[in-house]
Design an enzyme around this catalytic site. Structure first.
Site, PDB file in Angstrom:
ATOM      1  N   ASP A 127       0.832  -1.199   0.000  1.00  9.86           N
ATOM      2  CA  ASP A 127       0.000   0.000   0.000  1.00  9.86           C
ATOM      3  C   ASP A 127       0.872   1.256   0.000  1.00  9.86           C
ATOM      4  O   ASP A 127       0.491   2.280   0.563  1.00  9.86           O
ATOM      5  CB  ASP A 127      -0.934  -0.016   1.221  1.00  9.86           C
ATOM      6  CG  ASP A 127      -2.116   0.930   1.068  1.00  9.86           C
ATOM      7  OD1 ASP A 127      -2.476   1.231  -0.082  1.00  9.86           O
ATOM      8  OD2 ASP A 127      -2.672   1.367   2.088  1.00  9.86           O
ATOM      9  N   CYS A 182     -20.267 -13.643  -7.811  1.00 14.50           N
ATOM     10  CA  CYS A 182     -21.329 -12.972  -7.061  1.00 14.50           C
ATOM     11  C   CYS A 182     -22.707 -13.228  -7.659  1.00 14.50           C
ATOM     12  O   CYS A 182     -23.721 -13.144  -6.954  1.00 14.50           O
ATOM     13  CB  CYS A 182     -21.071 -11.463  -7.019  1.00 14.50           C
ATOM     14  SG  CYS A 182     -19.569 -11.008  -6.121  1.00 14.50           S
ATOM     15  N   CYS A 188     -24.068  -6.859  -0.455  1.00 13.40           N
ATOM     16  CA  CYS A 188     -23.089  -5.876   0.009  1.00 13.40           C
ATOM     17  C   CYS A 188     -23.529  -4.456  -0.347  1.00 13.40           C
ATOM     18  O   CYS A 188     -23.325  -3.531   0.435  1.00 13.40           O
ATOM     19  CB  CYS A 188     -21.711  -6.170  -0.571  1.00 13.40           C
ATOM     20  SG  CYS A 188     -21.624  -6.168  -2.383  1.00 13.40           S
ATOM     21  N   CYS A 207     -18.478   6.403   1.337  1.00 12.54           N
ATOM     22  CA  CYS A 207     -18.013   5.192   2.020  1.00 12.54           C
ATOM     23  C   CYS A 207     -17.687   5.501   3.479  1.00 12.54           C
ATOM     24  O   CYS A 207     -16.960   6.463   3.778  1.00 12.54           O
ATOM     25  CB  CYS A 207     -16.782   4.650   1.301  1.00 12.54           C
ATOM     26  SG  CYS A 207     -16.007   3.244   2.115  1.00 12.54           S
ATOM     27  N   CYS A 230     -19.880  -4.112   4.269  1.00 13.89           N
ATOM     28  CA  CYS A 230     -19.995  -4.828   3.004  1.00 13.89           C
ATOM     29  C   CYS A 230     -19.301  -6.186   3.050  1.00 13.89           C
ATOM     30  O   CYS A 230     -19.628  -7.087   2.266  1.00 13.89           O
ATOM     31  CB  CYS A 230     -19.451  -3.985   1.846  1.00 13.89           C
ATOM     32  SG  CYS A 230     -17.699  -3.593   1.951  1.00 13.89           S
ATOM     33  N   CYS A 234     -21.272 -10.246   3.229  1.00 18.49           N
ATOM     34  CA  CYS A 234     -20.956 -11.041   2.038  1.00 18.49           C
ATOM     35  C   CYS A 234     -21.024 -12.542   2.310  1.00 18.49           C
ATOM     36  O   CYS A 234     -20.346 -13.048   3.221  1.00 18.49           O
ATOM     37  CB  CYS A 234     -19.559 -10.682   1.532  1.00 18.49           C
ATOM     38  SG  CYS A 234     -19.042 -11.651   0.093  1.00 18.49           S
TER      39      CYS A 234
END
Length: 299
Positions: A127, A182, A188, A207, A230, A234
């Site tokens: 990251d 999915c 989600c 978000c 989310c 799931c």
């Protein structure tokens, strides 16, 4: 000189405690980048630039000839205290030690192991670079892109920290990208109270995770930092392993702090409790501001 194969990589990853690893199909990654560039999509989150920049590996390191993707599963179930106190929620991704530090350490151990057999120069990123970790993992066959915009692995679900390693040796692998599993499910999307999911991209300003990091929350459902809604909703995260790595563990007081306690918290206590975690970079003031907003909203 021994050429690094995916089998050698997987053996080394298992030895050092990395859950997922794969050689990136660099041609698939380049093709992915071309498609993104054609759409000229802007990223609205923490990356200052266009998404197409996230595929330009040569601009990151001009010596790059191959790419390794790797990941560690971080899900850790912590029961909510049933004491009736007003508590906030800290996202699972912030439990324990900062994942940047853990994955950097593990990646170094991985490369120390690999270069014994396959000498090469390399650069490790967790990251910290421009490249898209999720796209790289997808092009390494580590999972599929879910409708929640997370990479989803069959064994570990979407609770995966990802990183990548650029190397100056050609690593050849052809990967058939995994199809989205999915189907017609949009659980989600419905789980997000702010409706951050659009047709193509997440509206990051809606978000909860983004809002808590910016200290400007609207409806956070009690979250003080990050958000798991989310992911919790799931179906692919049902029955995934919990607590695989001690580095990503937390107790109830860390995961569900008392709101009044956060508001009155001193810097010394913040450093003691959260100083080594991923949320520490946003500092105590941000956490206090979020706690005040949650308390005021009566969540």
């Amino acid at each position: 000189m021994t050429i690094l194969t995916n089998d050698i990589l997987l053996r080394a990853a298992e030895k050092v405690g990395i859950d997922l690893a794969g050689i990136v199909d660099i041609w698939a990654f380049e093709d992915f980048g071309r498609k993104v560039k054609e759409n000229d999509i802007e990223d609205l989150a923490f990356f200052d630039g266009k998404l197409s920049d996230r595929f330009d590996y040569l601009s990151v390191w001009s010596e790059t000839k191959g790419i390794i993707s790797f990941g560690m599963a971080y899900y850790s179930h912590v029961p909510h205290p049933a004491d009736g106190k007003r508590r906030g929620i800290i996202s699972t991704a912030s439990y324990g030690e900062d994942y940047h530090t853990v994955l950097q350490r593990k990646a170094q151990e991985l490369m120390d192991e690999i270069t014994k057999e396959c000498p090469m120069n390399y650069r490790i990123f967790v990251d910290t670079g421009n490249l898209s970790d999720r796209a790289l993992a997808y092009c390494a066959g580590l999972g599929f892109y879910g409708k929640n915009n997370f990479l989803i692995n069959e064994k570990y679900g979407s609770y995966i920290f990802l990183g990548h390693i650029l190397v100056d040796e050609m690593l050849t692998r052809f990967v058939m990208p995994l199809e989205n599993k999915c189907g017609g499910c949009e659980i989600c999307h419905k789980a997000c109270p702010n409706g951050c999911y659009g047709d193509k991209m997440i509206d990051y300003e809606r978000c909860i995770s983004y809002q808590t990091q910016k200290g400007n929350i609207s409806d956070s459902k009690g979250y003080l930092y990050g958000c798991d809604l989310c992911q919790v909703s799931c179906p692919h995260n049902i029955g995934i392993p919990s607590g695989l790595h001690e580095e990503f563990s937390a107790d109830a007081e860390f995961a569900y702090p008392e709101l009044e306690g956060i508001i009155s918290m001193e810097k010394e206590d913040f450093s003691r409790i959260y100083g080594k975690s991923a949320l520490a970079w946003r500092r105590l003031g941000n956490l206090k501001k979020n706690a005040e907003a949650v308390l005021k909203k009566g969540e």
